[in-house]
Write a protein that holds these residues in place. Sequence first.
Motif, PDB file in Angstrom:
ATOM      1  N   GLN A   1       5.552   6.658  39.297  1.00  0.00           N
ATOM      2  CA  GLN A   1       5.662   5.973  40.580  1.00  0.00           C
ATOM      3  C   GLN A   1       4.259   5.750  41.147  1.00  0.00           C
ATOM      4  OE1 GLN A   1       8.656   4.890  41.708  1.00  0.00           O
ATOM      5  NE2 GLN A   1       9.444   5.750  39.780  1.00  0.00           N
TER       6      GLN A   1
ATOM      7  N   GLN B   1       1.380   5.614  47.012  1.00  0.00           N
ATOM      8  CA  GLN B   1       1.609   4.924  48.285  1.00  0.00           C
ATOM      9  C   GLN B   1       0.425   5.223  49.200  1.00  0.00           C
ATOM     10  OE1 GLN B   1       4.324   2.891  48.609  1.00  0.00           O
ATOM     11  NE2 GLN B   1       4.741   3.487  46.467  1.00  0.00           N
TER      12      GLN B   1
ATOM     13  N   ARG C   1      -0.480   4.870  52.222  1.00  0.00           N
ATOM     14  CA  ARG C   1      -0.290   5.566  53.498  1.00  0.00           C
ATOM     15  C   ARG C   1       0.929   6.480  53.457  1.00  0.00           C
ATOM     16  NH1 ARG C   1      -4.539   6.246  56.072  1.00  0.00           N
ATOM     17  NH2 ARG C   1      -3.295   6.737  57.925  1.00  0.00           N
ATOM     18  N   GLY C   2       1.383   6.802  52.254  1.00  0.00           N
ATOM     19  CA  GLY C   2       2.535   7.679  52.119  1.00  0.00           C
ATOM     20  C   GLY C   2       2.199   9.125  52.384  1.00  0.00           C
TER      21      GLY C   2
ATOM     22  N   TYR D   1       2.248  13.062  51.447  1.00  0.00           N
ATOM     23  CA  TYR D   1       2.267  13.899  50.255  1.00  0.00           C
ATOM     24  C   TYR D   1       1.989  15.352  50.647  1.00  0.00           C
ATOM     25  CZ  TYR D   1       2.103   9.604  47.498  1.00  0.00           C
ATOM     26  OH  TYR D   1       2.390   8.381  46.939  1.00  0.00           O
TER      27      TYR D   1
ATOM     28  N   GLU E   1      -5.905  -0.819  45.824  1.00  0.00           N
ATOM     29  CA  GLU E   1      -4.829  -0.697  46.803  1.00  0.00           C
ATOM     30  C   GLU E   1      -3.854   0.411  46.458  1.00  0.00           C
ATOM     31  OE1 GLU E   1      -2.948  -4.458  47.264  1.00  0.00           O
ATOM     32  OE2 GLU E   1      -4.716  -5.418  48.134  1.00  0.00           O
ATOM     33  N   THR E   2      -3.796   0.770  45.188  1.00  0.00           N
ATOM     34  CA  THR E   2      -2.856   1.802  44.757  1.00  0.00           C
ATOM     35  C   THR E   2      -3.378   2.430  43.468  1.00  0.00           C
ATOM     36  OG1 THR E   2      -0.528   2.282  44.247  1.00  0.00           O
ATOM     37  CG2 THR E   2      -1.426   0.211  43.406  1.00  0.00           C
TER      38      THR E   2
ATOM     39  N   ASP F   1       4.934  15.010  45.498  1.00  0.00           N
ATOM     40  CA  ASP F   1       5.810  14.132  46.278  1.00  0.00           C
ATOM     41  C   ASP F   1       6.768  15.024  47.069  1.00  0.00           C
ATOM     42  OD1 ASP F   1       8.150  12.610  47.039  1.00  0.00           O
ATOM     43  OD2 ASP F   1       7.480  11.033  45.680  1.00  0.00           O
TER      44      ASP F   1
END
Length: 440
Positions: free
Chosen positions: A351, A354, A356-357, A359, A391-392, A427
């Motif tokens: 996966q 992200q 701004r995810g 963690y 970006e990722t 995650d």
Amino acid sequence: MNALDYLTTDPIPDGTHQQTPSGLLRFITAGSVDDGKSTLIGRLLYDTGNVAADQLAAIHATSQKRGLAAIDWSLLTDGLIAEREQGITIDVAYRYFATARRKFIIGDAPGHEQYTRNMVTAASSADTAILLVDARKGVTTQTRRHAYLAHLLGIRELVLAVNKMDLVDWQPMVYKSIVDTFNSFVAALGRHHVHAIPMSALNGTNVASRAEAIPWYHGPSLLEHLEAVPARRDAEHAPLRLPVQRVVRVMLGNAANGANVTEFRGYQGTLASGQMQIGDEVTIWPSGQRARVSRLNVAERSLPAASADRAVVVSLDREIDISRGDMLSDPIQPPRVVKTLNADICWLSEQPLQARGKYLVKHTTRTVNALFEELSYRVDVNTLAHQAAPETAIMNDILRVKLKLQQPLLVDAYVDNRTTGSFIVIDPLSLHTVAAGVII
């Protein structure tokens, strides 16, 4: 000087191969799929007399059932059913063996790109990395990736094992081309010792004993090199670090009859580095308070002192509020207390990252919430070029990042301390490990 003379010299300085080695050596084998890692380890175990008779009979029978003309030595290490069916290594297989000169722990890391995360796990505790290259294929992207990860994880002793040389008729110029390509790549990474060895793992040529039949190579066999290469054992001499795993109340004495029973509050953990003895002053973080060590215990046995990698229960001379995730340290050389991590990471998840995810960062015995505040650059493992501001990240990407932490961590730079300088990213929904990082 002949153009091939350098192939017969030992690049490790100061006559290392004439020195007497000491202690345990941890090493990994890594490379692309089908380069022969598991075969090499199986052959090494057999040639050093570390294969039991019933094991040998079993793999001989299995090899015959498969119609193979020779024994498939990889069967000694490829333990999972899926590995045997596919003929590839998936999990990290650890094996232990010894010679008259030394003891060894081998980590057989997967070669398939999908399982690079397992290679990171194996390399994190290794002293030396053996990077296998198929002589017919040469240096591949996966070879470069594994070399870069070994560099990232602080492994400075590298062995370039040019395998399957028998399939190219032991041509010295094939070997020279591979060595030149690899050395050129590694030179851009920084200071490393690279020792190249031509071999045939399947036939055992240059594995445990020197191959006199190769007129242009006069260096050691793989085993001779491993018996002499220095092991990295710097943790004991680094500043004291004891991450607290849990707080315990320890009962000493004969509880059955109540005779001589004493009780004390102790702090359990494994010394990440340094040494500790009764009477030493320590600083407790994050509070910054100081105390002295009044007792050291392993189970019910008292110790006068303990050093790196030892699990202990520590009692202090005064009551301090200490909990899991806190750290006892050298009062003169403390860890850094940070709420921002600057680090290099290898993204391990299928996966994508992200940006701004949310963690979790697990560092020693403390786990905190975190955000990726900045993705500085991605490393191209073929050219070592920096691709700015991605970006990722996708699986196996290597990046320089900045992580913002909700609570402080007690850290050191990875070059100073492997344990307190490393972490994993989790995650929070799946609880899967998605990245491994080293602090800069």
